[in-house]
Design an enzyme around this catalytic site. Structure first.
Site, mmCIF file in Angstrom:
data_model
loop_
_atom_site.group_PDB
_atom_site.id
_atom_site.type_symbol
_atom_site.label_atom_id
_atom_site.label_comp_id
_atom_site.label_asym_id
_atom_site.label_seq_id
_atom_site.Cartn_x
_atom_site.Cartn_y
_atom_site.Cartn_z
ATOM 1 N N ASP A 287 -10.709 1.933 -24.164
ATOM 2 C CA ASP A 287 -11.066 1.770 -22.772
ATOM 3 C C ASP A 287 -10.839 2.962 -22.010
ATOM 4 O O ASP A 287 -10.039 3.884 -22.215
ATOM 5 C CB ASP A 287 -10.346 0.630 -21.833
ATOM 6 C CG ASP A 287 -10.741 -0.516 -22.222
ATOM 7 O OD1 ASP A 287 -11.978 -0.781 -22.680
ATOM 8 O OD2 ASP A 287 -9.993 -1.657 -22.191
ATOM 9 N N ARG B 225 -4.350 -8.084 -20.545
ATOM 10 C CA ARG B 225 -5.367 -7.735 -21.397
ATOM 11 C C ARG B 225 -4.733 -6.735 -22.437
ATOM 12 O O ARG B 225 -5.395 -6.466 -23.366
ATOM 13 C CB ARG B 225 -6.575 -7.060 -20.872
ATOM 14 C CG ARG B 225 -6.426 -6.022 -20.117
ATOM 15 C CD ARG B 225 -7.768 -5.753 -19.208
ATOM 16 N NE ARG B 225 -9.112 -5.848 -20.008
ATOM 17 C CZ ARG B 225 -9.460 -4.731 -20.591
ATOM 18 N NH1 ARG B 225 -8.793 -3.661 -20.812
ATOM 19 N NH2 ARG B 225 -10.514 -4.685 -21.274
ATOM 20 N N PRO C 94 0.717 -1.220 0.126
ATOM 21 C CA PRO C 94 0.056 0.100 -0.071
ATOM 22 C C PRO C 94 0.891 1.230 -0.154
ATOM 23 O O PRO C 94 0.272 2.356 -0.180
ATOM 24 C CB PRO C 94 -0.848 -0.174 1.152
ATOM 25 C CG PRO C 94 -0.036 -1.100 1.988
ATOM 26 C CD PRO C 94 0.460 -2.026 1.146
ATOM 27 N N GLU D 263 2.507 -7.988 8.704
ATOM 28 C CA GLU D 263 2.503 -6.666 8.480
ATOM 29 C C GLU D 263 3.398 -6.141 7.443
ATOM 30 O O GLU D 263 3.571 -5.045 7.364
ATOM 31 C CB GLU D 263 3.358 -6.223 9.977
ATOM 32 C CG GLU D 263 2.699 -6.390 11.121
ATOM 33 C CD GLU D 263 1.321 -5.230 11.230
ATOM 34 O OE1 GLU D 263 1.444 -4.188 10.582
ATOM 35 O OE2 GLU D 263 0.332 -5.704 11.448
HETATM 36 N N1 SAM Z 1 1.600 -2.867 7.584
HETATM 37 C C1 SAM Z 1 1.759 -2.647 6.293
HETATM 38 C C2 SAM Z 1 1.606 -1.190 5.874
HETATM 39 O O1 SAM Z 1 0.854 -0.235 6.829
HETATM 40 O O2 SAM Z 1 1.919 -0.740 4.928
HETATM 41 C C3 SAM Z 1 0.492 -3.133 5.474
HETATM 42 C C4 SAM Z 1 0.292 -4.708 5.388
HETATM 43 S S1 SAM Z 1 -0.910 -5.614 4.675
HETATM 44 C C5 SAM Z 1 -1.976 -5.906 5.992
HETATM 45 C C6 SAM Z 1 -0.172 -7.020 3.879
HETATM 46 C C7 SAM Z 1 0.322 -7.092 2.564
HETATM 47 O O3 SAM Z 1 -0.722 -6.914 1.661
HETATM 48 C C8 SAM Z 1 1.365 -6.121 2.166
HETATM 49 O O4 SAM Z 1 2.826 -6.436 2.429
HETATM 50 C C9 SAM Z 1 1.081 -6.121 0.487
HETATM 51 O O5 SAM Z 1 1.778 -6.960 -0.190
HETATM 52 C C10 SAM Z 1 -0.469 -6.312 0.499
HETATM 53 N N2 SAM Z 1 -1.259 -4.982 0.235
HETATM 54 C C11 SAM Z 1 -2.330 -4.748 1.316
HETATM 55 N N3 SAM Z 1 -2.908 -3.433 0.745
HETATM 56 C C12 SAM Z 1 -2.141 -3.273 -0.615
HETATM 57 C C13 SAM Z 1 -2.522 -2.321 -1.785
HETATM 58 N N4 SAM Z 1 -3.231 -1.142 -1.456
HETATM 59 N N5 SAM Z 1 -1.614 -2.458 -2.623
HETATM 60 C C14 SAM Z 1 -0.829 -3.546 -2.961
HETATM 61 N N6 SAM Z 1 -0.715 -4.343 -1.749
HETATM 62 C C15 SAM Z 1 -1.212 -4.227 -0.819
#
Ligand code: SAM
Length: 254
Positions: A178, A163, A98, A125
């Site tokens: 698109d 795609r 994220p 995490e």
């Molecule tokens: N503790 C992290 C933080 O606050 O940045 C978030 C960890 S999340 C619970 C677990 C995993 O989900 C991340 O390591 C990532 O690979 C994935 N993930 C969660 N949200 C995401 C998003 N918006 N985009 C891409 N990957 C995401």
């Protein structure tokens, strides 16, 4: 053929890739997708892939060693250097997070140019910071919200990229028109019946006039973008006629 490797603790989640256009793209030899189970690269009797964070705090963190071993095995030709960007590894190594750059259609287009991609799905995490600092070459977020794991995010990226591969859509649609591909949202679509519960399909679409239909579609794309995402108009490529039509919209005359 493009090759996509995905490193995950949840390979079962990827059944979505076995259907529809994604499945056909694989059968047609446009893309070769390989799932890798992170635990297979962990050592020790228990094949541990995660540990509590140093310094305390809740949750678990994915250990660096199984991830480095996995990536080095998957990209056999790529030796991980002290810093991955000097020299550049031959293929993008993308961490789903994220905290990454927000995924867009233009990033999908950029990724579709590569022969090979490797996507790393985090869990818990997230991953040990050294994976981010020393191994990956790109970090992508699919939006400002937090998912449980990177699997859904990786599938979003793979779907959007595949795609775009030449031949992937077949007769089903044209990726060029698109939403976002042209910098605008796409206008409305209608199909049969021409009259549904008294609601008519716009006359121009039934006129058979290719030129008028194209003009109407362009104007409706501009209208929709103006209504919903005016921010996109700042960067879209606009003709003089587009600008005139936007002027009409602004004046409330269209
Ligand atoms: N503790 C992290 C933080 O606050 O940045 C978030 C960890 S999340 C619970 C677990 C995993 O989900 C991340 O390591 C990532 O690979 C994935 N993930 C969660 N949200 C995401 C998003 N918006 N985009 C891409 N990957 C995401």
């Amino acid at each position: 053929m493009m090759r996509i490797d995905i490193l995950t603790l949840l390979p079962e989640a990827f059944t979505y890739l076995n259907y529809s256009i994604l499945q056909r793209a694989q059968t047609a030899g446009l893309v070769d997708i390989h799932l890798h189970y992170l635990r297979d690269f962990a050592t020790g009797r228990h094949r541990i892939t995660d540990e509590p964070p140093f310094g305390g705090g809740g949750g678990m963190v994915l250990k660096p060693d199984p991830i480095f071993t996995a990536v080095e095995n998957i990209l056999q030709d790529h030796q991980v250097n002290d810093h991955p960007l000097t020299p550049s590894p031959p293929h993008p190594i993308i961490l789903m997070t994220p905290q990454g750059r927000p995924f867009t259609q233009s990033i999908a287009q950029e990724l579709a140019q590569h022969k090979r991609l490797l996507l790393i799905c985090g869990r818990y995490e997230g991953v040990d910071e050294r994976v981010r600092q020393r191994l990956v070459t790109d970090e992508i977020s699919i939006g400002d919200y937090v998912l449980t794991g990177g699997e859904l995010a990786a599938m979003v990226v793979v779907d959007a990229v595949v795609r775009l591969l030449p031949g992937a859509l077949g007769a089903e649609g044209a990726a060029e028109t698109d939403s976002h591909a042209t910098g605008l949202l796409e206008g409305p679509h209608y199909t049969k019946p021409a009259n549904f519960r008294g609601w008519e399909v716009p006359e121009v679409l039934r006129s058979g006039h290719a030129g008028q239909i194209a003009r109407w579609r362009r104007q409706e794309a501009l209208r929709r973008t103006w209504d919903r995402r005016p921010d996109l108009l700042l960067t879209a490529v606009l003709s003089e006629e587009d600008k005139w039509f936007l002027g009409q919209l602004a004046a409330g005359e269209a």
